[in-house]
Write a protein that holds these residues in place. Structure first.
Motif, PDB file in Angstrom:
ATOM      1  N   MET A   1     -42.675  -8.405   8.563  1.00 23.38           N
ATOM      2  CA  MET A   1     -43.492  -8.932   9.636  1.00 23.38           C
ATOM      3  C   MET A   1     -44.595  -9.787   9.029  1.00 23.38           C
ATOM      4  O   MET A   1     -45.293  -9.367   8.126  1.00 23.38           O
ATOM      5  CB  MET A   1     -44.098  -7.767  10.409  1.00 23.38           C
ATOM      6  N   LEU A   2     -44.736 -10.981   9.541  1.00 21.87           N
ATOM      7  CA  LEU A   2     -45.784 -11.891   9.104  1.00 21.87           C
ATOM      8  C   LEU A   2     -46.808 -11.996  10.221  1.00 21.87           C
ATOM      9  O   LEU A   2     -46.460 -12.210  11.382  1.00 21.87           O
ATOM     10  CB  LEU A   2     -45.228 -13.280   8.800  1.00 21.87           C
ATOM     11  N   VAL A   3     -48.070 -11.813   9.904  1.00 24.28           N
ATOM     12  CA  VAL A   3     -49.129 -11.916  10.895  1.00 24.28           C
ATOM     13  C   VAL A   3     -49.850 -13.232  10.661  1.00 24.28           C
ATOM     14  O   VAL A   3     -50.386 -13.459   9.587  1.00 24.28           O
ATOM     15  CB  VAL A   3     -50.117 -10.729  10.785  1.00 24.28           C
ATOM     16  N   THR A   4     -49.832 -14.085  11.672  1.00 24.11           N
ATOM     17  CA  THR A   4     -50.513 -15.368  11.559  1.00 24.11           C
ATOM     18  C   THR A   4     -51.414 -15.558  12.765  1.00 24.11           C
ATOM     19  O   THR A   4     -51.260 -14.902  13.786  1.00 24.11           O
ATOM     20  CB  THR A   4     -49.521 -16.550  11.498  1.00 24.11           C
ATOM     21  N   TYR A   5     -52.334 -16.479  12.646  1.00 27.78           N
ATOM     22  CA  TYR A   5     -53.212 -16.808  13.757  1.00 27.78           C
ATOM     23  C   TYR A   5     -52.981 -18.219  14.248  1.00 27.78           C
ATOM     24  O   TYR A   5     -53.699 -18.702  15.082  1.00 27.78           O
ATOM     25  CB  TYR A   5     -54.678 -16.622  13.343  1.00 27.78           C
ATOM     26  N   GLN A   6     -51.990 -18.882  13.708  1.00 25.05           N
ATOM     27  CA  GLN A   6     -51.656 -20.229  14.129  1.00 25.05           C
ATOM     28  C   GLN A   6     -50.145 -20.350  14.153  1.00 25.05           C
ATOM     29  O   GLN A   6     -49.442 -19.636  13.454  1.00 25.05           O
ATOM     30  CB  GLN A   6     -52.202 -21.266  13.141  1.00 25.05           C
ATOM     31  N   MET A   7     -49.654 -21.267  14.954  1.00 28.61           N
ATOM     32  CA  MET A   7     -48.227 -21.552  14.959  1.00 28.61           C
ATOM     33  C   MET A   7     -47.939 -22.509  13.803  1.00 28.61           C
ATOM     34  O   MET A   7     -48.694 -23.437  13.564  1.00 28.61           O
ATOM     35  CB  MET A   7     -47.806 -22.210  16.278  1.00 28.61           C
ATOM     36  N   SER A   8     -46.870 -22.249  13.118  1.00 26.61           N
ATOM     37  CA  SER A   8     -46.520 -23.149  12.016  1.00 26.61           C
ATOM     38  C   SER A   8     -45.568 -24.218  12.522  1.00 26.61           C
ATOM     39  O   SER A   8     -44.744 -23.977  13.395  1.00 26.61           O
ATOM     40  CB  SER A   8     -45.879 -22.372  10.868  1.00 26.61           C
ATOM     41  N   SER A   9     -45.729 -25.392  11.979  1.00 29.62           N
ATOM     42  CA  SER A   9     -44.812 -26.464  12.321  1.00 29.62           C
ATOM     43  C   SER A   9     -43.609 -26.363  11.401  1.00 29.62           C
ATOM     44  O   SER A   9     -43.682 -25.771  10.321  1.00 29.62           O
ATOM     45  CB  SER A   9     -45.499 -27.821  12.144  1.00 29.62           C
ATOM     46  N   PRO A  10     -42.473 -26.945  11.793  1.00 28.02           N
ATOM     47  CA  PRO A  10     -41.280 -26.851  10.948  1.00 28.02           C
ATOM     48  C   PRO A  10     -41.487 -27.404   9.540  1.00 28.02           C
ATOM     49  O   PRO A  10     -40.855 -26.952   8.602  1.00 28.02           O
ATOM     50  CB  PRO A  10     -40.241 -27.684  11.703  1.00 28.02           C
ATOM     51  N   SER A  11     -42.402 -28.356   9.398  1.00 28.70           N
ATOM     52  CA  SER A  11     -42.593 -28.958   8.082  1.00 28.70           C
ATOM     53  C   SER A  11     -43.579 -28.188   7.205  1.00 28.70           C
ATOM     54  O   SER A  11     -43.698 -28.467   6.018  1.00 28.70           O
ATOM     55  CB  SER A  11     -43.069 -30.406   8.232  1.00 28.70           C
ATOM     56  N   SER A  12     -44.315 -27.213   7.789  1.00 32.14           N
ATOM     57  CA  SER A  12     -45.297 -26.497   6.975  1.00 32.14           C
ATOM     58  C   SER A  12     -44.633 -25.353   6.231  1.00 32.14           C
ATOM     59  O   SER A  12     -43.654 -24.788   6.671  1.00 32.14           O
ATOM     60  CB  SER A  12     -46.436 -25.966   7.855  1.00 32.14           C
ATOM     61  N   VAL A  18     -49.920 -17.781   6.610  1.00 34.59           N
ATOM     62  CA  VAL A  18     -49.758 -16.335   6.676  1.00 34.59           C
ATOM     63  C   VAL A  18     -51.043 -15.625   6.263  1.00 34.59           C
ATOM     64  O   VAL A  18     -51.572 -15.843   5.186  1.00 34.59           O
ATOM     65  CB  VAL A  18     -48.585 -15.864   5.795  1.00 34.59           C
ATOM     66  N   VAL A  19     -51.531 -14.782   7.162  1.00 31.83           N
ATOM     67  CA  VAL A  19     -52.697 -13.954   6.866  1.00 31.83           C
ATOM     68  C   VAL A  19     -52.227 -12.666   6.206  1.00 31.83           C
ATOM     69  O   VAL A  19     -52.795 -12.225   5.210  1.00 31.83           O
ATOM     70  CB  VAL A  19     -53.488 -13.637   8.155  1.00 31.83           C
ATOM     71  N   LEU A  20     -51.189 -12.061   6.773  1.00 34.12           N
ATOM     72  CA  LEU A  20     -50.717 -10.760   6.321  1.00 34.12           C
ATOM     73  C   LEU A  20     -49.199 -10.750   6.297  1.00 34.12           C
ATOM     74  O   LEU A  20     -48.561 -10.889   7.338  1.00 34.12           O
ATOM     75  CB  LEU A  20     -51.244  -9.665   7.255  1.00 34.12           C
ATOM     76  N   ASP A  21     -48.628 -10.590   5.140  1.00 34.04           N
ATOM     77  CA  ASP A  21     -47.180 -10.528   4.968  1.00 34.04           C
ATOM     78  C   ASP A  21     -46.769  -9.070   4.780  1.00 34.04           C
ATOM     79  O   ASP A  21     -46.652  -8.576   3.662  1.00 34.04           O
ATOM     80  CB  ASP A  21     -46.760 -11.374   3.764  1.00 34.04           C
ATOM     81  N   LEU A  22     -46.571  -8.372   5.885  1.00 32.31           N
ATOM     82  CA  LEU A  22     -46.198  -6.959   5.815  1.00 32.31           C
ATOM     83  C   LEU A  22     -44.818  -6.764   5.206  1.00 32.31           C
ATOM     84  O   LEU A  22     -44.598  -5.799   4.475  1.00 32.31           O
ATOM     85  CB  LEU A  22     -46.242  -6.328   7.207  1.00 32.31           C
ATOM     86  N   THR A  23     -43.909  -7.678   5.494  1.00 33.49           N
ATOM     87  CA  THR A  23     -42.557  -7.569   4.945  1.00 33.49           C
ATOM     88  C   THR A  23     -42.602  -7.611   3.429  1.00 33.49           C
ATOM     89  O   THR A  23     -42.004  -6.769   2.756  1.00 33.49           O
ATOM     90  CB  THR A  23     -41.662  -8.699   5.495  1.00 33.49           C
ATOM     91  N   GLY A  24     -43.330  -8.573   2.886  1.00 32.19           N
ATOM     92  CA  GLY A  24     -43.445  -8.680   1.430  1.00 32.19           C
ATOM     93  C   GLY A  24     -44.141  -7.477   0.820  1.00 32.19           C
ATOM     94  O   GLY A  24     -43.735  -6.974  -0.226  1.00 32.19           O
ATOM     95  N   ALA A  25     -45.201  -7.015   1.491  1.00 33.01           N
ATOM     96  CA  ALA A  25     -45.931  -5.838   0.982  1.00 33.01           C
ATOM     97  C   ALA A  25     -45.013  -4.616   0.967  1.00 33.01           C
ATOM     98  O   ALA A  25     -44.987  -3.867  -0.015  1.00 33.01           O
ATOM     99  CB  ALA A  25     -47.161  -5.570   1.841  1.00 33.01           C
ATOM    100  N   LEU A  26     -44.255  -4.427   2.026  1.00 28.11           N
ATOM    101  CA  LEU A  26     -43.339  -3.281   2.080  1.00 28.11           C
ATOM    102  C   LEU A  26     -42.214  -3.401   1.058  1.00 28.11           C
ATOM    103  O   LEU A  26     -41.800  -2.400   0.473  1.00 28.11           O
ATOM    104  CB  LEU A  26     -42.766  -3.119   3.491  1.00 28.11           C
ATOM    105  N   GLU A  27     -41.743  -4.610   0.814  1.00 29.10           N
ATOM    106  CA  GLU A  27     -40.702  -4.812  -0.205  1.00 29.10           C
ATOM    107  C   GLU A  27     -41.205  -4.384  -1.579  1.00 29.10           C
ATOM    108  O   GLU A  27     -40.460  -3.807  -2.366  1.00 29.10           O
ATOM    109  CB  GLU A  27     -40.257  -6.274  -0.235  1.00 29.10           C
ATOM    110  N   ARG A  28     -42.473  -4.674  -1.882  1.00 30.00           N
ATOM    111  CA  ARG A  28     -43.031  -4.332  -3.192  1.00 30.00           C
ATOM    112  C   ARG A  28     -43.179  -2.826  -3.391  1.00 30.00           C
ATOM    113  O   ARG A  28     -43.277  -2.355  -4.513  1.00 30.00           O
ATOM    114  CB  ARG A  28     -44.382  -5.030  -3.397  1.00 30.00           C
TER     115      ARG A  28
END
Length: 135
Positions: A1-12, A18-28
């Motif tokens: 789960m990625l927590v963001t406060y803005q919508m990302s455009s396809p090119s970004s 990303v403020v908080l990358d829960l998926t990455g944190a849990l993978e580690r």
């Protein structure tokens, strides 16, 4: 789960917003929700005094302490998946290493803002959950 406060455009790039990358944190940590909860609580406890120490060190011209504090913040942010805080702390650390304390001060203000966003995200997700309760 990625927590963001803005919508990302396809090119970004996803890590730009990303403020908080829960998926990455849990993978580690092999998906251990209880451990993530503990790590989040440690971050919430340790980050504010580290940030205060960092800012005071920059203001005092104490490069050694500023670099240590920025490095520590970078590490604890990485542990919880705080990508923007990790990136901002690296910018402070790099500025201090380059003996650019004015730039480090500017970067520390950005770090403080990113840290506030991460604290809010952690409090709204990980830190408020009871990891031992089945949903």
């Amino acid at each position: 789960m990625l927590v963001t406060y803005q919508m990302s455009s396809p090119s970004s790039r996803k890590h730009d917003l990303v403020v908080l990358d829960l998926t990455g944190a849990l993978e580690r940590i092999a998906g251990d929700q209880s451990l993530l909860h503990e790590i989040a609580e440690i971050f919430l406890h340790d980050a504010p005094p580290l940030l205060e120490t960092l800012i005071a060190a920059i203001e005092a011209g104490d490069r050694r302490q500023a670099e240590r504090s920025a490095h520590a913040l970078k590490g604890i942010a990485a542990n919880v998946g705080g990508l923007r805080v990790e990136r901002a702390a690296l910018a402070v650390e790099d500025a201090v290493r380059a003996d650019q304390l004015e730039l480090a001060g500017i970067a520390a203000r950005q770090l403080s803002q990113e840290n506030a966003r991460l604290v809010e995200a952690l409090r709204n997700t990980v830190a408020t959950r009871d990891p031992d309760r089945a949903d």
